[in-house]
Enzyme design. Structure first.
Site: not given
Ligand SMILES: *[C@@H]1O[C@H](CO)[C@@H](O)[C@H](O)[C@H]1NC(C)=O
Ligand SMILES: *[C@@H]1O[C@H](CO)[C@@H](O)[C@H](O)[C@H]1NC(C)=O
Length: 372
Positions: A155, A312, A342
């Site tokens: 991320s 995501d 995610h």
């Protein structure tokens, strides 16, 4: 998929009520749920220390007589540049698993977070810790093979890992080159919040579009006045000259395959709001958006693994980066998961046990094992 961690709801509620900085509150909750102090087992030795003033948690796999030098991964945790820690239980466990499975030395970098510091301080921290580690005498101290070092992160940590790789690649003074980079659902650009994945997942829990845009604004110490305009790409409208040259680097109509584009249409505003980029020029900085780097910067980057999830908003950031790296001659593995969302990689352990967490984590570790 319909997962709403109560802490996220709580934090949004606090934010809505204006009681406190929502990131500080969420970070407090994440921390109180589970931070692990340094610990050790027969398989892994864990130490908290600092590399040139940057805190790190080091996980060392047990020495093996047949393999005196270990592989190594510099790991950068996610959390919107603002949340979590190398000590957060889930990250501690991921790094432990890496150290065990790869019999490696994992350096989890405790870079400073928003709102303590803002862009580009997070990048300075990861660069400083990495350069310290790459010194021959430090590698020797940890019995690390200088030819088998990787950079990884998830991320926002994947964003920092990608920026770090680009900086190291351009650093001619650096003797030790990194062998691989492994990016887990990386966040790679803030110019187009209407890629097919942003459109498709605008309201997907964990990371809805407006939350991702707010993380970006917070990273740049901006204010939320522009969030609604950024969501419709008013910050990169055709009349914003600064963005014109960069647009081709994230032109998803040519970079994404038809199966990903589906029937989504580009959102390009003719006139928008030029004041946004004037107020927040960091939006167009390649250090915050590694996807927009010139081809010359991408050339020579280490062998790359990118993991993307269907559900995501940043899925297409990763897919576009894979395509651009491939065009620049970099060897790339794009590992796409249809059923994941995610954040899934760190949800592989009790009490947040998800089969997609196990599946994605295994796939990521397998690639590292074969390529590092
Ligand atoms: C994006 O790609 C499409 C298809 O190749 C092309 O027609 C268009 O001109 C490109 N746009 C930009 C801004 O480069
Ligand atoms: C985007 O910019 C246009 C032109 O300035 C403006 O009319 C429109 O209201 C803006 N969109 C949003 C969501 O503010």
């Amino acid at each position: 998929i319909n997962i709403k961690p109560s802490s996220l709801l709580f934090s949004n509620l606090i934010h809505y009520l204006g009681l406190s900085h929502h990131l500080l509150v969420l970070n407090f909750i994440i921390d109180s749920l589970g931070k692990k102090s340094a610990w050790s087992s027969a398989q892994v030795k864990v130490t908290d220390t600092d590399f040139d003033g940057v805190e790190v948690r080091v996980f060392e796999g047990s020495p093996k007589p047949e393999e005196p030098l270990k592989r190594s991964v510099l790991y950068i945790h996610g959390g919107g540049w603002a949340l979590a820690s190398a000590k957060t239980k889930n990250y501690d466990e991921l790094c432990t698993t890496l150290a065990e499975e790869l019999n490696a030395v994992i350096v989890s970098i405790e870079y400073r977070l928003v709102p303590k510091v803002y862009f580009p301080e997070q990048i300075h921290d990861v660069v400083r810790a990495t350069k310290y580690f790459l010194q021959p005498e430090v590698l020797h101290k940890y019995s690390v093979d200088p030819g088998r070092i990787g950079i990884s992160g998830d991320s926002a940590g994947g964003n920092l890992a990608a920026a770090l790789s680009q900086q190291l690649n351009q650093d001619t003074n650096l003797k030790n080159k990194v062998k691989v980079q492994a990016l887990i659902y990386p966040v790679l650009q803030a110019l187009d919040f209407n890629t097919p994945s942003y459109q498709q997942n605008a309201n997907t829990p964990i990371l809805p579009r407006y939350v991702m845009v707010k993380y970006w604004v917070d990273y740049f110490k901006g204010n939320y006045d522009f969030v609604q305009e950024m969501i419709v790409n008013n910050h990169t409208s055709l009349d914003v000259e600064e963005a014109a040259a960069l647009r081709a680097h994230l032109n998803w109509t040519s970079l994404l395959p038809a199966s990903i584009k589906k029937n989504y249409k580009p959102v390009v505003q003719t006139t928008g709001n030029a004041r946004i980029i004037q107020k927040i020029p960091q939006l167009l900085d390649v250090r915050s958006a590694p996807l927009i780097a010139d081809q010359e910067v991408l050339r020579g980057l280490p062998k790359t693994y990118i993991l993307t999830c269907e559900h995501d908003v940043v899925r297409d950031d990763g897919i576009m980066y894979a395509k651009r790296l491939e065009k620049a001659g970099v060897e790339v593995t794009l590992d796409h998961f249809e059923s994941c969302f995610h954040g899934c990689v760190i949800f592989a352990s009790w009490p947040t046990y998800f089969s997609v967490g196990i599946q994605t984590q295994n796939s990521y570790i397998k690639w590292l094992n074969q390529n590092l």
